[in-house]
Design an enzyme around this catalytic site. Structure first.
Site, PDB file in Angstrom:
ATOM      1  N   TYR A   1      -1.962  -0.298  10.743  1.00  0.00           N
ATOM      2  CA  TYR A   1      -2.015  -0.640   9.312  1.00  0.00           C
ATOM      3  C   TYR A   1      -0.756  -0.143   8.598  1.00  0.00           C
ATOM      4  O   TYR A   1      -0.113  -0.889   7.855  1.00  0.00           O
ATOM      5  CB  TYR A   1      -3.279  -0.037   8.679  1.00  0.00           C
ATOM      6  CG  TYR A   1      -3.461  -0.431   7.229  1.00  0.00           C
ATOM      7  CD1 TYR A   1      -3.903  -1.707   6.893  1.00  0.00           C
ATOM      8  CD2 TYR A   1      -3.163   0.457   6.196  1.00  0.00           C
ATOM      9  CE1 TYR A   1      -4.061  -2.076   5.561  1.00  0.00           C
ATOM     10  CE2 TYR A   1      -3.325   0.102   4.874  1.00  0.00           C
ATOM     11  CZ  TYR A   1      -3.775  -1.176   4.558  1.00  0.00           C
ATOM     12  OH  TYR A   1      -3.919  -1.539   3.230  1.00  0.00           O
TER      13      TYR A   1
ATOM     14  N   SER B   1       0.864  -1.187   0.000  1.00  0.00           N
ATOM     15  CA  SER B   1       0.000   0.000   0.000  1.00  0.00           C
ATOM     16  C   SER B   1       0.892   1.227   0.000  1.00  0.00           C
ATOM     17  O   SER B   1       2.037   1.165   0.450  1.00  0.00           O
ATOM     18  CB  SER B   1      -0.859  -0.008   1.268  1.00  0.00           C
ATOM     19  OG  SER B   1      -1.540   1.225   1.389  1.00  0.00           O
TER      20      SER B   1
HETATM   21  N1  LIG Z   1      -8.914  -1.283  -0.541  1.00  0.00           N
HETATM   22  C1  LIG Z   1      -7.936  -0.410  -0.705  1.00  0.00           C
HETATM   23  O1  LIG Z   1      -8.180   0.760  -1.058  1.00  0.00           O
HETATM   24  C2  LIG Z   1      -6.503  -0.824  -0.515  1.00  0.00           C
HETATM   25  C3  LIG Z   1      -5.497   0.145  -0.674  1.00  0.00           C
HETATM   26  C4  LIG Z   1      -4.165  -0.241  -0.544  1.00  0.00           C
HETATM   27  C5  LIG Z   1      -3.857  -1.557  -0.252  1.00  0.00           C
HETATM   28  N2  LIG Z   1      -4.850  -2.477  -0.089  1.00  0.00           N
HETATM   29  C6  LIG Z   1      -4.475  -3.869   0.197  1.00  0.00           C
HETATM   30  O2  LIG Z   1      -5.035  -4.706  -0.805  1.00  0.00           O
HETATM   31  C7  LIG Z   1      -5.297  -6.026  -0.269  1.00  0.00           C
HETATM   32  C8  LIG Z   1      -6.731  -6.417  -0.575  1.00  0.00           C
HETATM   33  O3  LIG Z   1      -7.573  -5.454   0.027  1.00  0.00           O
HETATM   34  P1  LIG Z   1      -9.150  -5.387  -0.243  1.00  0.00           P
HETATM   35  O4  LIG Z   1      -9.491  -3.962  -0.314  1.00  0.00           O
HETATM   36  O5  LIG Z   1      -9.537  -6.334  -1.312  1.00  0.00           O
HETATM   37  O6  LIG Z   1      -9.665  -5.929   1.191  1.00  0.00           O
HETATM   38  P2  LIG Z   1     -10.992  -6.752   1.582  1.00  0.00           P
HETATM   39  O7  LIG Z   1     -12.064  -6.537   0.581  1.00  0.00           O
HETATM   40  O8  LIG Z   1     -11.238  -6.419   3.005  1.00  0.00           O
HETATM   41  O9  LIG Z   1     -10.494  -8.279   1.456  1.00  0.00           O
HETATM   42  C9  LIG Z   1      -9.487  -8.756   2.281  1.00  0.00           C
HETATM   43  C10 LIG Z   1      -9.378 -10.254   2.135  1.00  0.00           C
HETATM   44  O10 LIG Z   1      -8.431 -10.753   3.099  1.00  0.00           O
HETATM   45  C11 LIG Z   1      -9.039 -11.876   3.757  1.00  0.00           C
HETATM   46  N3  LIG Z   1      -8.474 -12.119   5.072  1.00  0.00           N
HETATM   47  C12 LIG Z   1      -8.655 -11.402   6.210  1.00  0.00           C
HETATM   48  N4  LIG Z   1      -8.019 -11.989   7.241  1.00  0.00           N
HETATM   49  C13 LIG Z   1      -7.425 -13.105   6.742  1.00  0.00           C
HETATM   50  C14 LIG Z   1      -6.643 -14.134   7.311  1.00  0.00           C
HETATM   51  N5  LIG Z   1      -6.334 -14.174   8.608  1.00  0.00           N
HETATM   52  N6  LIG Z   1      -6.190 -15.133   6.489  1.00  0.00           N
HETATM   53  C15 LIG Z   1      -6.498 -15.132   5.184  1.00  0.00           C
HETATM   54  N7  LIG Z   1      -7.261 -14.204   4.589  1.00  0.00           N
HETATM   55  C16 LIG Z   1      -7.708 -13.187   5.369  1.00  0.00           C
HETATM   56  C17 LIG Z   1     -10.506 -11.542   3.781  1.00  0.00           C
HETATM   57  O11 LIG Z   1     -11.274 -12.720   4.027  1.00  0.00           O
HETATM   58  P3  LIG Z   1     -12.809 -12.631   4.592  1.00  0.00           P
HETATM   59  O12 LIG Z   1     -13.592 -11.852   3.579  1.00  0.00           O
HETATM   60  O13 LIG Z   1     -13.214 -14.037   4.637  1.00  0.00           O
HETATM   61  O14 LIG Z   1     -12.719 -11.944   5.904  1.00  0.00           O
HETATM   62  C18 LIG Z   1     -10.704 -10.981   2.380  1.00  0.00           C
HETATM   63  O15 LIG Z   1     -10.846 -12.019   1.445  1.00  0.00           O
HETATM   64  C19 LIG Z   1      -4.978  -5.920   1.219  1.00  0.00           C
HETATM   65  O16 LIG Z   1      -3.687  -6.411   1.473  1.00  0.00           O
HETATM   66  C20 LIG Z   1      -5.038  -4.422   1.499  1.00  0.00           C
HETATM   67  O17 LIG Z   1      -4.261  -4.055   2.617  1.00  0.00           O
HETATM   68  C21 LIG Z   1      -6.178  -2.130  -0.201  1.00  0.00           C
END
Ligand SMILES: NC(=O)c1ccc[n+]([C@@H]2O[C@H](COP(=O)([O-])OP(=O)(O)OC[C@H]3O[C@@H](n4cnc5c(N)ncnc54)[C@H](OP(=O)(O)O)[C@@H]3O)[C@@H](O)[C@H]2O)c1
Length: 235
Positions: free
Chosen positions: A157, A141
């Site tokens: 985070y 990120s």
């Molecule tokens: N969204 C943004 O704007 C943004 C920006 C920068 C970076 N990121 C990064 O991008 C990645 C994906 O983010 P996203 O926005 O798609 O998030 P999200 O929609 O919240 O999805 C996160 C995923 O991680 C899974 N997860 C949570 N705890 C876990 C564990 N202990 N073991 C295995 N899986 C686990 C969740 O499973 P469940 O659904 O079953 O809980 C979900 O499938 C993350 O690393 C995040 O930090 C996101």
């Protein structure tokens, strides 16, 4: 020869978009699924031969080991590992003075976002070593950048993503001589459960960029920390 990818946190958000993108490209996709959601059902019906759902909690070493065992049995090698699973658990509005530092959010954030990828990478290394691409993609990120940090909150985070960036660099130092490439990719601000509905881009847009980066030919000594469009990020 069929190419293979394993993605963690694959049942929603960016993870699901990545699974869909790699399936469309003909990859065999192993999708690490944390809870019992049904978001991958449609893709399972569409790509029954190509999609394998693997139970995965990146904080549990035994479960991570078993997930690597599934891929080993079914494919024997892995081309690309995508450490995508992540959590944003803290109240991002609360300043330090009023932050509850006794709850488990601090530890859980580091366990999932920083140590989770390290566990997964360790257990999948033998499979990656046998793969053609030897590529590890850590979904980082902009929040992990020290150089560009403007925030005054979100300690856990941001600290976890900075730790993931350091992990990516150490891994590249260690594995580069064996032909590995490690990337730490900022996927943009995405409309997911984590990013919220006001975010800039749909996760499919980020997935498209990450797919393009993951399927390029990389030299081990090139840049590591990039955004989803391939622009270099500052550590
Ligand atoms: N969204 C943004 O704007 C943004 C920006 C920068 C970076 N990121 C990064 O991008 C990645 C994906 O983010 P996203 O926005 O798609 O998030 P999200 O929609 O919240 O999805 C996160 C995923 O991680 C899974 N997860 C949570 N705890 C876990 C564990 N202990 N073991 C295995 N899986 C686990 C969740 O499973 P469940 O659904 O079953 O809980 C979900 O499938 C993350 O690393 C995040 O930090 C996101």
């Amino acid at each position: 020869m069929e190419q293979t990818v394993f993605a963690t946190g694959a049942d929603k958000g960016l993870g699901r978009s990545l699974v869909a993108r790699f399936l469309r490209a003909g990859f065999r996709v192993f999708a690490g699924k944390f809870t019992s959601g049904t978001n991958l059902e449609q893709l399972t019906n569409k790509f029954p031969e190509k999609l394998v759902i693997v139970p995965l909690d990146v904080t549990d070493m035994g479960i991570v080991r078993r997930a690597a065992g599934v891929v080993s049995e079914q494919a024997g090698a892995l081309d690309i590992l995508i450490n995508n699973a992540g959590v944003l658990l803290e109240d991002t509005e609360t300043p330090l003075e009023r932050l509850d530092l006794t709850n488990h959010h601090l530890q859980q954030t580091m366990e999932v976002n920083a140590f989770g990828p390290l566990r997964v990478t360790q257990q999948f290394l033998p499979l990656l070593q046998k793969g053609q691409r030897k590529l590890i993609v850590n979904i980082s990120s902009e929040a992990g950048s020290l150089a560009d940090c403007q925030r005054q909150r979100e300690y856990a985070y941001c600290m976890s993503k900075a730790a993931l960036n350091m992990q990516s660099k150490i891994l590249q130092n260690h594995l580069g001589p064996r032909g590995f490439k490690v990337l730490a990719i900022h996927p943009g601000w995405m409309q997911t459960d984590m990013g919220g509905s006001d975010a800039d881009i749909h996760p499919d847009v980020a997935a498209e960029g990450i797919f393009e980066l993951a399927t390029r030919d990389w030299s081990p000594d090139g840049a590591i920390y990039l955004d989803y469009r391939g622009n270099r990020m500052r550590w």
